[in-house]
Design an enzyme around this catalytic site. Sequence first.
Site, short mmCIF file in Angstrom:
data_model
loop_
_atom_site.label_atom_id
_atom_site.label_comp_id
_atom_site.label_asym_id
_atom_site.label_seq_id
_atom_site.Cartn_x
_atom_site.Cartn_y
_atom_site.Cartn_z
CB SER A 109 -0.96 -0.04 1.20
OG SER A 109 -1.99 0.92 1.06
CG ASP A 139 -4.22 -1.83 0.84
OD1 ASP A 139 -3.31 -2.52 1.29
OD2 ASP A 139 -4.30 -0.60 1.02
#
Length: 336
Positions: free
Chosen positions: A42, A202
């Site tokens: 991320s 993510d």
Amino acid sequence: MTPALKADLVLSGGGVKGIGLAGAAVALLEAGYGIQRVSGTSAGSIVGAILAAGADKLGPEEVEQLTMTLPYRKFLDPTRITAIPLVGPAWGVLSETGIYKGDFAHEWIRSQLANLGVHTFGDLAIDAPHLPREQRYRLVVTAADVTTGQMVRLPWDYDRLYGLDPDEQQVADAVRASMSIPFFFRTTKLTSAAGLTSTLVDGGMLSNFPIDSFDRRDGKLPRWPTFGVTLLPNLPQGNDKVIPVLGPVNWLFGGPPLIEALITTMIVGRDQTYLNQPWVDSRAIRVDSSKVGFLDFNIGARQMQELYQNGYNAAIDFLSRWSWQSYLEHFRRPVA
């Protein structure tokens, strides 16, 4: 045994808190460490991509300047539907579209990498005969494939899972996939050579702090240390700072707290357990980011500077206590 000043680096996710990752990285660079490989999830994938692409081009000052000029506010580019007042954000949360497109972030990452001469993972390939062929890259980012139900590490898994040549895949595309916070940013798609299209989100859903990315599996001593930088708070005290993803619509619908709790636990729970292991804690740089929200993309310059400084100070403090020899003796005895 005197270590060479080389290190691999693992950077956790954390949304806007990623500024702290850059502060820690700059402290390591100033201490004379050459970053060999970077693993990021991320926000960590964004900072990691810049560090990997600029390994031979960017000094500590350039990394700091690039970090402090991140246009976070522009990352909030609403989709056509979610731009509709009241109803739009709620639909973005409840659908696959997300509240924000993520197109600006994608293009910003692409342009910054291009400025450093990096486009595909082939540009980040390294000469490392001791590594498996699929791992001979300066960067690896973590994403979650919700279509096939597994964690993927890109570029390592492009060939094995999707039948794609990793050298030809865009680095910015992998980073964008790794930062696809569910419900917040639009998901990304990846079509395999066989024609199956996977939805990627993510990587923090499965491994927000993949500290073991570069650990040797052959029982031999590591060639140099792997340092990890983590940002997320301990649960439950800091769970409101992790992913208040429904904030834009809470006042309208009351917000289903179970969804937030589930996402928070997925992002933080595994890695909090992992950090309790002494062999992980001993090489982890913990950055205090409690004053900044995970999704506070309207962060001001003063807050950015404070968070950056927290990361820098955390790394300096860590290095003052770090002993490569002690780490090897306690946690990395060679297997006969």
